[in-house]
Design an enzyme around this catalytic site. Structure first.
Site, PDB file in Angstrom:
ATOM      1  N   ASP A   1      -4.244  51.882 -32.440  1.00 18.50           N
ATOM      2  CA  ASP A   1      -5.275  51.350 -31.312  1.00 18.50           C
ATOM      3  C   ASP A   1      -6.447  50.957 -32.035  1.00 18.50           C
ATOM      4  O   ASP A   1      -7.282  50.069 -31.327  1.00 18.50           O
ATOM      5  CB  ASP A   1      -5.535  52.498 -30.188  1.00 18.50           C
ATOM      6  CG  ASP A   1      -5.869  53.612 -31.015  1.00 18.50           C
ATOM      7  OD1 ASP A   1      -5.213  54.154 -31.849  1.00 18.50           O
ATOM      8  OD2 ASP A   1      -7.145  54.146 -30.622  1.00 18.50           O
ATOM      9  N   ASN A   2      -6.589  50.931 -33.360  1.00 23.19           N
ATOM     10  CA  ASN A   2      -7.661  50.631 -34.311  1.00 23.19           C
ATOM     11  C   ASN A   2      -7.275  49.394 -35.058  1.00 23.19           C
ATOM     12  O   ASN A   2      -7.711  49.329 -36.206  1.00 23.19           O
ATOM     13  CB  ASN A   2      -8.354  51.637 -34.999  1.00 23.19           C
ATOM     14  CG  ASN A   2      -8.961  52.482 -33.807  1.00 23.19           C
ATOM     15  OD1 ASN A   2      -9.434  52.260 -32.764  1.00 23.19           O
ATOM     16  ND2 ASN A   2      -9.133  53.904 -34.410  1.00 23.19           N
TER      17      ASN A   2
ATOM     18  N   GLY B   1     -12.155  53.790 -23.302  1.00 24.83           N
ATOM     19  CA  GLY B   1     -12.684  55.112 -22.584  1.00 24.83           C
ATOM     20  C   GLY B   1     -14.275  55.107 -22.410  1.00 24.83           C
ATOM     21  O   GLY B   1     -14.885  55.786 -21.724  1.00 24.83           O
TER      22      GLY B   1
ATOM     23  N   ARG C   1     -20.676  44.624 -29.288  1.00 22.84           N
ATOM     24  CA  ARG C   1     -19.595  44.166 -30.264  1.00 22.84           C
ATOM     25  C   ARG C   1     -19.122  42.883 -29.749  1.00 22.84           C
ATOM     26  O   ARG C   1     -18.941  42.527 -28.696  1.00 22.84           O
ATOM     27  CB  ARG C   1     -18.667  45.188 -30.327  1.00 22.84           C
ATOM     28  CG  ARG C   1     -17.319  44.790 -31.303  1.00 22.84           C
ATOM     29  CD  ARG C   1     -16.672  46.286 -31.777  1.00 22.84           C
ATOM     30  NE  ARG C   1     -15.803  46.750 -30.514  1.00 22.84           N
ATOM     31  CZ  ARG C   1     -15.143  47.756 -31.054  1.00 22.84           C
ATOM     32  NH1 ARG C   1     -15.221  48.460 -31.998  1.00 22.84           N
ATOM     33  NH2 ARG C   1     -14.423  48.339 -30.174  1.00 22.84           N
TER      34      ARG C   1
ATOM     35  N   ASP D   1     -17.201  61.404 -22.159  1.00 22.92           N
ATOM     36  CA  ASP D   1     -18.330  61.253 -21.194  1.00 22.92           C
ATOM     37  C   ASP D   1     -18.623  59.726 -21.115  1.00 22.92           C
ATOM     38  O   ASP D   1     -19.427  59.155 -20.551  1.00 22.92           O
ATOM     39  CB  ASP D   1     -19.454  61.900 -21.570  1.00 22.92           C
ATOM     40  CG  ASP D   1     -19.880  61.474 -23.221  1.00 22.92           C
ATOM     41  OD1 ASP D   1     -19.218  60.478 -23.757  1.00 22.92           O
ATOM     42  OD2 ASP D   1     -21.025  62.002 -23.742  1.00 22.92           O
ATOM     43  N   GLY D   2     -17.825  58.905 -21.838  1.00 22.16           N
ATOM     44  CA  GLY D   2     -18.116  57.353 -22.030  1.00 22.16           C
ATOM     45  C   GLY D   2     -19.050  56.822 -22.625  1.00 22.16           C
ATOM     46  O   GLY D   2     -19.677  55.734 -22.741  1.00 22.16           O
TER      47      GLY D   2
ATOM     48  N   ASP E   1     -13.506  48.987 -35.319  1.00 20.39           N
ATOM     49  CA  ASP E   1     -13.477  50.431 -34.933  1.00 20.39           C
ATOM     50  C   ASP E   1     -14.066  51.166 -35.971  1.00 20.39           C
ATOM     51  O   ASP E   1     -13.374  52.024 -36.535  1.00 20.39           O
ATOM     52  CB  ASP E   1     -12.306  50.876 -34.393  1.00 20.39           C
ATOM     53  CG  ASP E   1     -12.403  51.217 -32.596  1.00 20.39           C
ATOM     54  OD1 ASP E   1     -13.666  50.717 -32.255  1.00 20.39           O
ATOM     55  OD2 ASP E   1     -11.452  51.511 -32.000  1.00 20.39           O
TER      56      ASP E   1
ATOM     57  N   GLY F   1      -6.888  53.397 -23.744  1.00 15.22           N
ATOM     58  CA  GLY F   1      -7.564  52.316 -22.943  1.00 15.22           C
ATOM     59  C   GLY F   1      -9.027  52.721 -23.372  1.00 15.22           C
ATOM     60  O   GLY F   1      -9.435  53.419 -24.001  1.00 15.22           O
TER      61      GLY F   1
ATOM     62  N   ARG G   1      -4.911  44.637 -29.747  1.00 10.83           N
ATOM     63  CA  ARG G   1      -4.562  45.701 -30.757  1.00 10.83           C
ATOM     64  C   ARG G   1      -3.032  46.073 -30.977  1.00 10.83           C
ATOM     65  O   ARG G   1      -2.358  45.387 -29.930  1.00 10.83           O
ATOM     66  CB  ARG G   1      -5.041  46.933 -30.386  1.00 10.83           C
ATOM     67  CG  ARG G   1      -6.568  47.025 -29.974  1.00 10.83           C
ATOM     68  CD  ARG G   1      -7.165  48.173 -29.064  1.00 10.83           C
ATOM     69  NE  ARG G   1      -8.504  47.872 -28.636  1.00 10.83           N
ATOM     70  CZ  ARG G   1      -9.358  48.505 -28.952  1.00 10.83           C
ATOM     71  NH1 ARG G   1      -9.260  49.251 -30.150  1.00 10.83           N
ATOM     72  NH2 ARG G   1     -10.744  48.300 -28.805  1.00 10.83           N
TER      73      ARG G   1
END
Ligand code: AMP
Ligand code: MG
Length: 485
Positions: free
Chosen positions: A256-257, A96, A180, A129-130, A266, A94, A187
């Protein structure tokens, strides 16, 4: 509560179709405020093409919005749920460290995701840490804008804003947020996530959403999901051929990319190959070379097989029939890709029409390049300039000249084709590093802006910038010499 819209004149027009899917697909979460947002890069041309008003964004208020400190009217911030095969292993993931503000409708009728990357923790952050560091966000900006200039489908970069806060990796680094712009963020991993829920209506609602969004031609057909899967394969075949033809190494082709829009997405440890070699790999964490240059088409194929598995219940009511159909469909990828690759190589070699010997001609050149450790980009530039010299090339050149034709008109045609297919400048890794280091460590944006100026017109063969056009000297210490200049 949503923070207020601060930029009424920026002309945002949000219509958030993904956020209208059931809440299974995302978590509602707002960007974490940052201390001191400051605009580092703003893509005026992109803003204009989206129907946004640059003047309303390229200022302090713009920095507040594009850092997540204030929300534009109509935004519905969410973090998207997805899964993925990372280096072959299945994981629930997800967003992150990214937040989708919403889908902006452009005056020319497109729908684009506006996403902030590096905007704080979400329910999918796991241990992270996002946040994002300035260097990697600038890298995504540079490489994505080069891909766009090359005519390669890609997400785009609207802005990079520094946060005034530090992020901690192996060292302390300036924090930043990238805006972006993408056709969508659906995906392969989004389908894997939906399939893992094992509820047909969840999977079907995602498939219907994806058909509406990217494959509306499939909508009326007898087997819309089969048609969509085939179209996705074609898009990926075309995309991979374009990557291979310009020496692009994505670096983390996890499922996922891989975006179902067919855009490159990505930009992490990606790089452009200088010395030609199929085993070329740059990512420091890719120890086994899973995502090496020469492996990319077969990895795309592998990823599409994971997509087919996830979509299986949609292909046929009967599992056996679905499997049979999927197996046959997936087998066609290699040929789809080979055809696209050959068309791309034909353009690079200036070959006007399809002939028997094209493939061998292209492959033989690559073999010689590999033996000579030749620079990928510059070999084609030398061919255009008539400077491809050396004993090894002699016999090959004679074959190539015969294929192109010797009449002046034929030669001119070939040359024109080659000038449009081969970049004069690419973002050379050492120049990218130099520009990022200078921006990140010294706050000096001049090298970055110079790099952007050159790589956003890659087919301008009148450019004469040898330091950007040559590979790094073997003994160079490019990073040390830079600060303070
Ligand atoms: P990537 O390899 O960059 O595509 O990221 C893989 C996964 O890790 C995604 O789910 C990202 O959202 C997540 N991720 C990467 N960096 C961070 C971070 N600093 N904090 C939280 N999640 C992250
Ligand atoms: Mg990712």
């Amino acid at each position: 509560m949503p923070r207020s819209a601060e930029s009424p004149n920026a002309s945002w027009r949000f219509d958030n179709s993904y956020a209208r899917l059931s809440g299974d697909f995302y978590s509602r979460v707002e960007p974490a405020p940052v201390k001191e947002p400051r605009m580092v890069l703003f893509n005026t041309m992109l803003a204009e093409s989206l129907g946004l008003t640059p003047g309303a964004l390229h200022n302090g208020e713009g920095a507040a919005i594009l850092s997540g400190n204030s929300l534009p009217q109509g935004a519905e911030p969410i973090a998207q749920a997805y899964a993925g095969h990372q280096y072959g292993h299945f994981t629930m993931l997800g967003d992150g460290r990214a937040i989708l503000l919403g889908e902006h409708l452009t005056p020319d009728g497109r729908r684009v995701d506006i996403q902030l990357k590096g905007s704080g923790r979400t329910p999918y952050s796991r241990g992270g840490d996002g946040r994002a560091a300035l260097g990697p966000m600038l890298r995504e900006y540079v490489i994505s804008e080069f891909m766009y200039a090359m005519g390669i489908p890609t997400t785009r970069s609207l802005a990079v804003v520094t946060t005034g806060e530090s992020v901690y990796r192996t060292e302390q680094l300036p924090g930043a947020i990238l805006t972006r712009v993408a056709a969508s963020h659906i995906r392969v991993g989004t389908f894997e996530w939906a399939a893992a829920r094992r509820e047909r209506n969840i999977l079907e609602s995602l498939a219907d959403h994806t058909v509406r969004r990217h494959y509306s031609n499939a909508a009326g057909l007898a087997h819309p999901y089969r048609a969509m899967f085939r179209a996705i394969m074609e898009q990926q075949a075309a995309l991979l051929a374009q990557w291979q033809c310009c020496g692009f190494i994505h670096g983390v082709m996890n499922t996922d990319n891989m975006a179902l829009s067919g855009e490159t997405i990505d930009y992490g440890p990606c790089a452009f190959m200088d010395t030609y070699h199929p085993a070329a790999v740059f990512s420091s964490i890719d120890h086994h070379g899973r995502y090496a240059y020469g492996s990319q088409p077969s990895i795309a194929h592998w990823n599409l097989a994971r997509l087919a598995e996830a979509m299986l219940p949609l292909f046929d009511e009967s599992e056996t029939a679905a499997l049979e159909w999927a197996n046959e469909a997936i087998l066609s990828f290699k040929e789809l890709y080979e055809r696209r690759w050959l068309a791309g190589m034909r353009a690079k070699l200036g070959l006007p029409k399809q002939t028997e010997g094209d493939r061998a001609l292209a492959e033989d050149l690559l073999d010689i390049m590999q033996r000579k450790s030749a620079d990928f980009t510059n070999t084609f530039r030398q061919l255009i300039a008539g400077h491809l010299e050396g004993e090894e090339y002699r016999e090959w050149l004679a074959r190539w000249q015969k294929a192109v034709g010797t009449a002046p008109a034929a030669r001119k045609k070939a040359r024109d084709l080659m000038l449009r297919a081969n970049p004069a400048v690419i973002p050379r890794n050492h120049k990218v590093e130099e520009a990022l280091m200078s921006a990140s460590n010294c706050g000096d944006l001049r090298p970055l802006n110079r790099l952007l100026e050159l790589i956003t017109r890659p087919f301008d063969h009148t450019v004469n910038a040898p330091d950007y056009q040559q590979p790094a000297p073997a003994n160079a210490l490019p990073y040390q010499t830079f600060c303070g200049t």
